[in-house]
Design a protein around this motif. Structure first.
Motif, PDB file in Angstrom:
ATOM      1  N   ALA A 192       0.687  -1.263  -0.150  1.00 39.91           N
ATOM      2  CA  ALA A 192       0.129   0.013   0.160  1.00 39.91           C
ATOM      3  C   ALA A 192       0.905   1.287   0.071  1.00 39.91           C
ATOM      4  O   ALA A 192       0.611   2.110  -0.773  1.00 39.91           O
ATOM      5  N   LEU A 193       2.007   1.412   0.819  1.00 41.74           N
ATOM      6  CA  LEU A 193       2.545   2.422   0.905  1.00 41.74           C
ATOM      7  C   LEU A 193       3.496   2.725  -0.522  1.00 41.74           C
ATOM      8  O   LEU A 193       3.831   3.896  -0.768  1.00 41.74           O
ATOM      9  N   ALA A 194       4.062   1.579  -1.403  1.00 38.59           N
ATOM     10  CA  ALA A 194       4.668   1.653  -2.589  1.00 38.59           C
ATOM     11  C   ALA A 194       3.859   2.288  -3.466  1.00 38.59           C
ATOM     12  O   ALA A 194       4.066   3.218  -4.197  1.00 38.59           O
ATOM     13  N   TRP A 232      -3.996  -6.849  -5.433  1.00 38.16           N
ATOM     14  CA  TRP A 232      -3.538  -6.276  -4.083  1.00 38.16           C
ATOM     15  C   TRP A 232      -4.766  -5.201  -3.475  1.00 38.16           C
ATOM     16  O   TRP A 232      -4.804  -5.141  -2.234  1.00 38.16           O
ATOM     17  N   ARG A 233      -5.475  -4.791  -4.346  1.00 35.37           N
ATOM     18  CA  ARG A 233      -6.706  -4.291  -3.950  1.00 35.37           C
ATOM     19  C   ARG A 233      -7.597  -5.318  -3.152  1.00 35.37           C
ATOM     20  O   ARG A 233      -7.986  -4.864  -1.914  1.00 35.37           O
ATOM     21  N   ASP A 234      -7.784  -6.307  -3.575  1.00 31.39           N
ATOM     22  CA  ASP A 234      -8.628  -7.514  -3.193  1.00 31.39           C
ATOM     23  C   ASP A 234      -7.893  -7.904  -1.748  1.00 31.39           C
ATOM     24  O   ASP A 234      -8.578  -8.220  -0.749  1.00 31.39           O
ATOM     25  N   ILE A 235      -6.514  -7.940  -1.790  1.00 27.59           N
ATOM     26  CA  ILE A 235      -6.038  -8.326  -0.534  1.00 27.59           C
ATOM     27  C   ILE A 235      -6.260  -7.392   0.624  1.00 27.59           C
ATOM     28  O   ILE A 235      -6.590  -7.748   1.875  1.00 27.59           O
ATOM     29  N   CYS A 236      -6.005  -6.101   0.143  1.00 31.84           N
ATOM     30  CA  CYS A 236      -6.217  -5.210   1.246  1.00 31.84           C
ATOM     31  C   CYS A 236      -7.805  -5.230   1.691  1.00 31.84           C
ATOM     32  O   CYS A 236      -7.823  -4.935   2.850  1.00 31.84           O
ATOM     33  N   ALA A 237      -8.511  -5.341   0.717  1.00 28.12           N
ATOM     34  CA  ALA A 237     -10.103  -5.449   1.088  1.00 28.12           C
ATOM     35  C   ALA A 237     -10.419  -6.624   2.076  1.00 28.12           C
ATOM     36  O   ALA A 237     -11.231  -6.536   3.218  1.00 28.12           O
ATOM     37  N   ALA A 238      -9.693  -7.693   1.781  1.00 29.12           N
ATOM     38  CA  ALA A 238      -9.951  -8.946   2.507  1.00 29.12           C
ATOM     39  C   ALA A 238      -9.241  -8.823   4.065  1.00 29.12           C
ATOM     40  O   ALA A 238      -9.942  -9.391   4.930  1.00 29.12           O
TER      41      ALA A 238
ATOM     42  N   ARG B 256      -5.643   9.672   2.926  1.00 29.70           N
ATOM     43  CA  ARG B 256      -6.662   9.626   2.065  1.00 29.70           C
ATOM     44  C   ARG B 256      -6.916   8.035   1.503  1.00 29.70           C
ATOM     45  O   ARG B 256      -7.997   7.457   1.818  1.00 29.70           O
ATOM     46  N   LEU B 257      -5.743   7.363   1.193  1.00 27.24           N
ATOM     47  CA  LEU B 257      -6.042   6.108   1.082  1.00 27.24           C
ATOM     48  C   LEU B 257      -6.391   5.127   2.433  1.00 27.24           C
ATOM     49  O   LEU B 257      -7.156   4.446   1.964  1.00 27.24           O
TER      50      LEU B 257
END
Lengths: 291, 291
Positions: A192-194, A232-238, B256-257
């Motif tokens: 997420a930071l990258a 990675w969006r899915d991982i962050c959401a999960a 924001r993220l």
């Protein structure tokens, strides 16, 4: 020795596992399963699978071990399609990056976590995806975390453990909640930071120039921002709660560093940098200790 | 062709430059200058310098070009020691990561920026330090930023430019203030963030485990946290306002993220990740375009 391995989702992770098991002489037959016919063709052409099928239920028939090699968002659908198709004696594992979400999907489909399901996560990967990116050394000297529950059958756990050990990995077990906390810190947070850094800098005025004058340090720091955005969006959401928590803890620490620097407390800045350098040296020794 | 090159501070940066100029046949004699006698001995043993002296004034005598290869915190002291020693026709440049600070030091010592001083910054380096880490390929296909002022002599600028071009670098000129803004974003900010992440994670409860289950992505993301802590503290202090500004802009974007993720706006998260991936691909094409 696995007589028949089913790989459901033949990409980087499942494909590399099949290649590694073949090379180790630890599998007799590999059945691939993928929605995309061309993925199966490419996998067969590369020698990753012996034959391909389109349905998970067909793939798992007669298999000793089935590996669900799909991203976290698709695991629930595969579990649903496996309903009634998993024979006694077949162990099923997955490779998704968030284990609590997999357990929740299993409960949603089966009412409870089935005894044949051994949730797993190999701590390995690259920023590339797809069976073209698969290579047999991916799991050498890596860690694989398994997160069995009380209902998990001992025989299924043992078979999945033996499979990962056969390709050179060290297997560790822990509760799914703990896995998700640790991985939020070491993997989901850095991704997420990258992404945020590249996105942030690209929005600054000097845009073109900023990338023009970036060098090796920036390239390495942002390498993981080349990873598949949807995955990675899915991982962050999960793993939402843990990732949000990790982001907030990190932000609080960066805020403190920013304050120290802004107010000229350069000794505190040096102490932080020095401590970080020492801790990273310790991390590198840990990594080396595995080889 | 440089008849005599003075390298004041024989470490990774100055040592690599000497090696590269020698290999290119672009220098006849290299005089090294370092506080540490053992650094001069090692540099001579490695063939980096022909002879060593202890005082900057002695090193610069008879030199066509003198390179101040010391970290940003030590440039002012070297400039002071060069007072009265720089002959007409000698060009002096430096390699410090913050150019505004170098101009300020020069003004403090000389009352104005001397015409023979060409502030410079090669965008190259590794996480290692010292002449042992020097290698002649360091500057191939890299950018070197020079930040001349109105008083800078054209002949001095041309000579320093030719030196960097001889080792395979592309030279760009820009105002020092602009350099310091751009480098705060692409270099100083990522270093501060990498140090902060390792420091932050090492303080979490799961400490031992967190590093235990980190893998390649984390290793690359934190590579720059193995850099010399004092050098980077000094850089951040010398470029304080820009680094603090970059940290705050980045934090606002991460905030924001975090909010989007926390409130379940997964489409916004995906859009950000996707944009970042595309921008990094653009950055990689830029890097490749240089080779």
């Amino acid at each position: 020795m696995i007589q028949r391995l089913a790989v459901i989702g033949v990409g980087l992770i499942g494909g590399s596992l099949a290649l590694a098991l073949r090379r180790a002489g630890a599998v007799a037959e590999v059945v691939g399963c993928d929605r995309a016919p061309e993925a199966l063709e490419r996998a067969a052409a590369r020698g990753v699978i012996d034959r391909g099928v389109r349905e998970p239920a067909a793939a798992v028939a007669g298999a000793d071990v089935a590996v669900i090699g799909v991203p976290v968002r698709a695991v629930g659908q595969v579990l649903a399609e496996l309903k009634g198709a998993v024979a006694a004696g077949t162990a099923v594992t997955d490779v998704a990056s968030v284990k609590g979400a997999v357990l929740a999907e299993a409960e949603a489909v089966y009412g409870e976590v089935p005894g044949w399901l051994v949730p797993g996560h190999p701590i390995a990967g690259t920023e590339y995806s797809g069976v073209e990116a698969a290579f047999p050394e991916l799991y050498e000297r890596r860690r694989v975390i398994l997160t069995p529950v009380t209902a998990t059958e001992a025989a299924a756990l043992a078979r999945v453990r033996a499979m990962w050990e056969a390709v050179g990995s060290t297997v560790v077990t822990m509760p799914a909640e703990h896995h998700d906390e640790v991985l939020a810190a070491t993997s989901h947070l850095p991704h997420a930071l990258a992404y945020a850094l590249v996105d942030s800098l690209s929005g600054w005025d000097e845009r073109q120039e900023i990338f023009e004058f970036a060098a090796g340090g920036f390239r390495d720091f942002t390498r993981i921002a080349s990873s598949d955005p949807q995955m990675w969006r899915d991982i962050c959401a999960a793993n939402r709660a843990n990732v949000v928590d990790a982001l907030r803890r990190y932000q609080a620490d960066v805020e403190r560093l920013t304050e120290r620097l802004a107010e000229g407390d350069d000794e505190a800045v040096l102490a932080l940098f020095r401590h970080a350098q020492q801790e990273r040296a310790r991390f590198l020794r840990l990594l080396e200790g595995r080889s």
